[in-house]
Design a protein around this motif. Structure first.
Motif, PDB file in Angstrom:
ATOM      1  N   UNK A   1       0.971  -1.383   0.051  1.00 39.74           N
ATOM      2  CA  UNK A   1       0.133   0.067  -0.101  1.00 39.74           C
ATOM      3  C   UNK A   1       0.930   1.285  -0.129  1.00 39.74           C
ATOM      4  N   UNK A   2       1.799   1.175   0.837  1.00 38.79           N
ATOM      5  CA  UNK A   2       2.807   2.466   0.951  1.00 38.79           C
ATOM      6  C   UNK A   2       3.523   2.693  -0.517  1.00 38.79           C
ATOM      7  N   UNK A   3       3.627   1.749  -1.241  1.00 34.85           N
ATOM      8  CA  UNK A   3       4.412   1.987  -2.618  1.00 34.85           C
ATOM      9  C   UNK A   3       3.456   2.096  -3.725  1.00 34.85           C
ATOM     10  N   UNK A   4       2.024   2.259  -3.512  1.00 36.17           N
ATOM     11  CA  UNK A   4       1.050   3.077  -4.345  1.00 36.17           C
ATOM     12  C   UNK A   4       0.377   2.128  -4.960  1.00 36.17           C
ATOM     13  N   UNK A   5       0.262   0.852  -4.728  1.00 32.01           N
ATOM     14  CA  UNK A   5      -0.648  -0.357  -5.336  1.00 32.01           C
ATOM     15  C   UNK A   5      -2.132  -0.032  -4.890  1.00 32.01           C
ATOM     16  N   UNK A   6      -2.779  -0.624  -5.653  1.00 33.54           N
ATOM     17  CA  UNK A   6      -4.190  -0.539  -5.447  1.00 33.54           C
ATOM     18  C   UNK A   6      -4.845  -2.054  -5.277  1.00 33.54           C
ATOM     19  N   UNK A   7      -5.432  -2.019  -4.055  1.00 35.34           N
ATOM     20  CA  UNK A   7      -5.934  -3.610  -3.736  1.00 35.34           C
ATOM     21  C   UNK A   7      -7.148  -3.738  -4.921  1.00 35.34           C
ATOM     22  N   UNK A   8      -7.160  -5.015  -5.520  1.00 33.79           N
ATOM     23  CA  UNK A   8      -7.991  -5.002  -6.624  1.00 33.79           C
ATOM     24  C   UNK A   8      -8.924  -6.442  -6.462  1.00 33.79           C
ATOM     25  N   UNK A   9      -8.697  -7.408  -5.377  1.00 35.74           N
ATOM     26  CA  UNK A   9      -9.489  -8.449  -5.093  1.00 35.74           C
ATOM     27  C   UNK A   9      -8.711  -9.665  -4.745  1.00 35.74           C
ATOM     28  N   UNK A  10      -9.420 -10.809  -4.680  1.00 29.18           N
ATOM     29  CA  UNK A  10      -8.925 -11.960  -4.384  1.00 29.18           C
ATOM     30  C   UNK A  10      -8.471 -13.008  -5.633  1.00 29.18           C
ATOM     31  N   UNK A  11      -7.311 -13.791  -5.382  1.00 22.89           N
ATOM     32  CA  UNK A  11      -6.951 -14.644  -6.409  1.00 22.89           C
ATOM     33  C   UNK A  11      -6.702 -15.860  -5.978  1.00 22.89           C
ATOM     34  N   UNK A  12      -6.564 -17.017  -6.276  1.00 30.23           N
ATOM     35  CA  UNK A  12      -6.572 -18.181  -5.977  1.00 30.23           C
ATOM     36  C   UNK A  12      -5.095 -18.689  -6.828  1.00 30.23           C
ATOM     37  N   UNK A  13      -3.920 -19.203  -5.837  1.00 29.82           N
ATOM     38  CA  UNK A  13      -2.747 -19.750  -6.367  1.00 29.82           C
ATOM     39  C   UNK A  13      -2.924 -21.054  -7.088  1.00 29.82           C
ATOM     40  N   UNK A  14      -1.929 -21.495  -7.547  1.00 31.79           N
ATOM     41  CA  UNK A  14      -1.674 -22.540  -8.429  1.00 31.79           C
ATOM     42  C   UNK A  14      -2.254 -23.790  -7.287  1.00 31.79           C
ATOM     43  N   UNK A  15      -2.087 -23.654  -6.023  1.00 34.11           N
ATOM     44  CA  UNK A  15      -2.422 -24.811  -4.789  1.00 34.11           C
ATOM     45  C   UNK A  15      -3.747 -24.243  -4.496  1.00 34.11           C
ATOM     46  N   UNK A  16      -4.454 -23.356  -4.917  1.00 32.75           N
ATOM     47  CA  UNK A  16      -5.849 -23.058  -4.427  1.00 32.75           C
ATOM     48  C   UNK A  16      -5.896 -22.100  -3.238  1.00 32.75           C
ATOM     49  N   UNK A  17      -4.868 -21.746  -2.808  1.00 34.05           N
ATOM     50  CA  UNK A  17      -4.827 -21.013  -1.370  1.00 34.05           C
ATOM     51  C   UNK A  17      -5.275 -19.568  -1.992  1.00 34.05           C
ATOM     52  N   UNK A  18      -5.824 -18.929  -1.173  1.00 33.36           N
ATOM     53  CA  UNK A  18      -6.371 -17.454  -1.216  1.00 33.36           C
ATOM     54  C   UNK A  18      -5.162 -16.548  -1.213  1.00 33.36           C
ATOM     55  N   UNK A  19      -5.218 -15.505  -2.111  1.00 31.49           N
ATOM     56  CA  UNK A  19      -4.345 -14.057  -1.789  1.00 31.49           C
ATOM     57  C   UNK A  19      -5.028 -12.666  -2.238  1.00 31.49           C
ATOM     58  N   UNK A  20      -4.463 -11.934  -1.439  1.00 30.01           N
ATOM     59  CA  UNK A  20      -4.927 -10.732  -1.622  1.00 30.01           C
ATOM     60  C   UNK A  20      -4.240 -10.256  -3.032  1.00 30.01           C
ATOM     61  N   UNK A  21      -5.068  -9.571  -3.852  1.00 31.35           N
ATOM     62  CA  UNK A  21      -4.052  -9.088  -5.314  1.00 31.35           C
ATOM     63  C   UNK A  21      -4.170  -7.654  -5.371  1.00 31.35           C
ATOM     64  N   UNK A  22      -3.224  -7.275  -5.730  1.00 29.07           N
ATOM     65  CA  UNK A  22      -2.823  -5.685  -6.277  1.00 29.07           C
ATOM     66  C   UNK A  22      -2.405  -5.343  -7.420  1.00 29.07           C
ATOM     67  N   UNK A  23      -2.532  -4.137  -7.716  1.00 24.27           N
ATOM     68  CA  UNK A  23      -1.930  -3.485  -9.115  1.00 24.27           C
ATOM     69  C   UNK A  23      -1.306  -2.160  -8.773  1.00 24.27           C
ATOM     70  N   UNK A  24      -0.418  -1.978  -9.666  1.00 25.28           N
ATOM     71  CA  UNK A  24       0.230  -0.636  -9.629  1.00 25.28           C
ATOM     72  C   UNK A  24       0.513  -0.163 -11.087  1.00 25.28           C
ATOM     73  N   UNK A  25      -0.035   0.841 -11.312  1.00 23.38           N
ATOM     74  CA  UNK A  25      -0.137   1.387 -12.746  1.00 23.38           C
ATOM     75  C   UNK A  25       0.630   2.815 -12.722  1.00 23.38           C
ATOM     76  N   UNK A  26       1.613   2.981 -13.514  1.00 17.16           N
ATOM     77  CA  UNK A  26       2.373   4.192 -13.626  1.00 17.16           C
ATOM     78  C   UNK A  26       1.570   5.238 -13.839  1.00 17.16           C
TER      79      UNK A  26
END
Length: 147
Positions: A122-147
């Motif tokens: 968050x400090x680096x300026x990413x925006x929270x976008x939602x939840x993704x699932x890893x290759x093993x099915x584990x949930x992760x919080x997903x972020x994106x940064x755009x210049x």
């Protein structure tokens, strides 16, 4: 491998005991990252103090996102497996400076319990976008940064 061991210990001590198992990442995965050409190290003096993967191209685990959406569909690179030995502060900001010199859009994900990583993301300026699932099915919080 030593840096990842230190990172796993830090995660456990800061309330995130399950993001990385004792055998993650294994040596074969790290060798694959190196062979793929997107494994990097951060050096202070002559010592390796951190490592990360910066992979260009679509990440299959990001194809489906829940409870939100990506900010756009622009080409992107993904930061994976960032780990520090703990001796040098501000590693994530150095990684980000490197990433945005090369890419306009950067994505990253982290475990819900990984509060220190969420803070620097968050400090680096990413925006929270939602939840993704890893290759093993584990949930992760997903972020994106755009210049």
């Amino acid at each position: 491998m030593e840096i990842f061991s230190i990172a796993r210990k830090f995660m456990k001590e800061t309330g995130n005991p399950s993001q990385w198992s004792e055998d993650y990442p294994d040596k074969n995965l790290l060798l694959d990252d190196i062979c793929h050409g997107d494994s990097y190290v951060c050096i202070s003096g002559e010592e390796i103090v951190a490592t990360f993967v910066l992979r260009e191209g679509k990440d299959p685990t990001y194809n489906i996102i829940y409870d939100g959406e990506w900010t756009n569909d622009n080409p992107y690179a993904t930061i994976h497996r960032i780990a520090s030995c703990g001796k040098t502060k501000g590693i994530f900001l150095h990684v980000m400076q490197y990433a945005i010199r090369h890419y306009d859009t950067v994505r990253i994900d982290t475990h819900r319990d990984n509060k220190p990583m969420q803070h620097v993301i968050n400090k680096a300026g990413f925006r929270y976008c939602g939840i993704i699932h890893c290759w093993n099915g584990d949930e992760r919080l997903a972020y994106q940064y755009d210049k």
